[in-house]
Motif scaffolding. Structure first.
Motif, PDB file in Angstrom:
ATOM      1  N   SER A  17      25.674 -43.522 -54.796  1.00 58.73           N
ATOM      2  CA  SER A  17      24.198 -43.441 -54.535  1.00 58.73           C
ATOM      3  C   SER A  17      23.565 -42.531 -54.790  1.00 58.73           C
ATOM      4  O   SER A  17      23.647 -40.813 -55.761  1.00 58.73           O
ATOM      5  CB  SER A  17      24.524 -42.740 -53.179  1.00 58.73           C
ATOM      6  OG  SER A  17      24.544 -41.568 -52.955  1.00 58.73           O
ATOM      7  N   ILE A  18      21.855 -42.179 -55.354  1.00 59.44           N
ATOM      8  CA  ILE A  18      20.894 -41.646 -55.594  1.00 59.44           C
ATOM      9  C   ILE A  18      20.952 -40.652 -55.183  1.00 59.44           C
ATOM     10  O   ILE A  18      20.786 -39.211 -55.824  1.00 59.44           O
ATOM     11  CB  ILE A  18      19.318 -42.262 -55.471  1.00 59.44           C
ATOM     12  CG1 ILE A  18      19.373 -43.351 -56.323  1.00 59.44           C
ATOM     13  CG2 ILE A  18      18.391 -41.101 -56.067  1.00 59.44           C
ATOM     14  CD1 ILE A  18      19.898 -43.232 -57.508  1.00 59.44           C
ATOM     15  N   ILE A  60      28.301 -40.201 -63.550  1.00 58.74           N
ATOM     16  CA  ILE A  60      28.544 -42.421 -64.016  1.00 58.74           C
ATOM     17  C   ILE A  60      28.109 -42.480 -62.380  1.00 58.74           C
ATOM     18  O   ILE A  60      28.732 -42.035 -61.446  1.00 58.74           O
ATOM     19  CB  ILE A  60      29.819 -42.301 -64.317  1.00 58.74           C
ATOM     20  CG1 ILE A  60      30.225 -41.206 -65.375  1.00 58.74           C
ATOM     21  CG2 ILE A  60      29.787 -44.204 -64.115  1.00 58.74           C
ATOM     22  CD1 ILE A  60      31.709 -42.165 -66.296  1.00 58.74           C
ATOM     23  N   LEU A  61      27.397 -43.299 -62.592  1.00 54.18           N
ATOM     24  CA  LEU A  61      26.627 -43.593 -61.241  1.00 54.18           C
ATOM     25  C   LEU A  61      26.565 -45.394 -61.110  1.00 54.18           C
ATOM     26  O   LEU A  61      26.821 -46.171 -62.030  1.00 54.18           O
ATOM     27  CB  LEU A  61      24.837 -44.462 -61.319  1.00 54.18           C
ATOM     28  CG  LEU A  61      23.847 -44.375 -60.150  1.00 54.18           C
ATOM     29  CD1 LEU A  61      24.492 -43.944 -58.951  1.00 54.18           C
ATOM     30  CD2 LEU A  61      22.650 -44.717 -59.831  1.00 54.18           C
ATOM     31  N   ASP A  85      15.805 -49.772 -58.985  1.00 53.60           N
ATOM     32  CA  ASP A  85      14.437 -49.238 -59.762  1.00 53.60           C
ATOM     33  C   ASP A  85      14.059 -47.746 -59.425  1.00 53.60           C
ATOM     34  O   ASP A  85      13.166 -46.916 -60.330  1.00 53.60           O
ATOM     35  CB  ASP A  85      13.345 -49.605 -58.768  1.00 53.60           C
ATOM     36  CG  ASP A  85      13.166 -49.161 -57.360  1.00 53.60           C
ATOM     37  OD1 ASP A  85      14.434 -48.429 -56.766  1.00 53.60           O
ATOM     38  OD2 ASP A  85      12.071 -48.978 -56.763  1.00 53.60           O
ATOM     39  N   LYS A  86      15.620 -46.972 -59.558  1.00 49.18           N
ATOM     40  CA  LYS A  86      15.867 -45.467 -59.228  1.00 49.18           C
ATOM     41  C   LYS A  86      16.818 -45.786 -60.558  1.00 49.18           C
ATOM     42  O   LYS A  86      16.809 -44.227 -61.017  1.00 49.18           O
ATOM     43  CB  LYS A  86      16.002 -44.892 -58.317  1.00 49.18           C
ATOM     44  CG  LYS A  86      15.580 -45.083 -57.064  1.00 49.18           C
ATOM     45  CD  LYS A  86      15.251 -44.327 -55.674  1.00 49.18           C
ATOM     46  CE  LYS A  86      14.356 -44.620 -54.876  1.00 49.18           C
ATOM     47  NZ  LYS A  86      14.092 -45.934 -54.765  1.00 49.18           N
ATOM     48  N   ILE A  87      17.448 -46.839 -60.636  1.00 51.56           N
ATOM     49  CA  ILE A  87      18.742 -46.645 -61.974  1.00 51.56           C
ATOM     50  C   ILE A  87      18.415 -46.112 -63.404  1.00 51.56           C
ATOM     51  O   ILE A  87      19.508 -44.807 -64.062  1.00 51.56           O
ATOM     52  CB  ILE A  87      19.698 -47.517 -61.932  1.00 51.56           C
ATOM     53  CG1 ILE A  87      18.374 -48.585 -63.072  1.00 51.56           C
ATOM     54  CG2 ILE A  87      20.273 -47.708 -60.992  1.00 51.56           C
ATOM     55  CD1 ILE A  87      20.386 -50.019 -63.100  1.00 51.56           C
ATOM     56  N   VAL A  96      27.973 -52.370 -68.458  1.00 54.55           N
ATOM     57  CA  VAL A  96      27.122 -50.778 -68.916  1.00 54.55           C
ATOM     58  C   VAL A  96      25.996 -51.759 -68.765  1.00 54.55           C
ATOM     59  O   VAL A  96      25.146 -52.251 -69.103  1.00 54.55           O
ATOM     60  CB  VAL A  96      27.434 -50.158 -70.086  1.00 54.55           C
ATOM     61  CG1 VAL A  96      25.888 -49.141 -70.147  1.00 54.55           C
ATOM     62  CG2 VAL A  96      28.541 -50.196 -70.304  1.00 54.55           C
ATOM     63  N   LEU A  97      25.368 -50.977 -67.523  1.00 56.33           N
ATOM     64  CA  LEU A  97      23.440 -51.260 -66.862  1.00 56.33           C
ATOM     65  C   LEU A  97      22.364 -50.090 -67.909  1.00 56.33           C
ATOM     66  O   LEU A  97      21.533 -50.546 -68.235  1.00 56.33           O
ATOM     67  CB  LEU A  97      23.153 -51.460 -65.019  1.00 56.33           C
ATOM     68  CG  LEU A  97      24.467 -52.096 -64.687  1.00 56.33           C
ATOM     69  CD1 LEU A  97      23.900 -51.872 -62.926  1.00 56.33           C
ATOM     70  CD2 LEU A  97      24.870 -53.640 -64.725  1.00 56.33           C
TER      71      LEU A  97
END
Length: 113
Positions: A42-43, A57-58, A69-71, A90-91
């Motif tokens: 989570s953010i 790592i998210l 929109d926050k990654i 991997v984003l």
């Protein structure tokens, strides 16, 4: 070494996105923060980890709406940690050539600076 302890929301007054739980865990463990990597979904968790000067790592969870929109704030974003029959994607961040998060991949992220 095995894990030796646990810090939960009950152990701190302020919860994520505040870094209190991570700071307490670092203090109890005695481990140098440069040798710690956190996996968050989570953010608020990401902010708590990075506010503690920890690499993170998210891995966004499906229940975190509007996270895409926050990654871009994270250095490393994976859709999952990978399994034998399901590679991670991997984003954002370094390539995970084995398709699964390994000790080598984590070391590369820690050393990356």
């Amino acid at each position: 070494a095995t894990f030796n302890g646990c810090v939960t929301y009950e152990d701190v007054k302020r919860h994520k996105p505040y870094p209190d739980a991570y700071l307490k865990a670092i203090s109890i463990s005695g481990i140098n923060p440069k040798n710690i990597i956190v996996i968050e979904d989570s953010i608020p968790g990401y902010h708590a980890a990075t506010s503690s000067s920890l690499k993170c790592i998210l891995t966004p969870s499906s229940w975190n709406k509007n996270i895409s929109d926050k990654i871009n704030i994270a250095e490393v974003v994976l859709d999952n940690l990978g399994e034998r029959d399901k590679n991670c994607s991997v984003l954002r961040g370094p390539t995970c050539s084995e398709g699964i998060v390994t000790l080598k991949y984590l070391e590369d992220i820690l050393i990356g600076d």
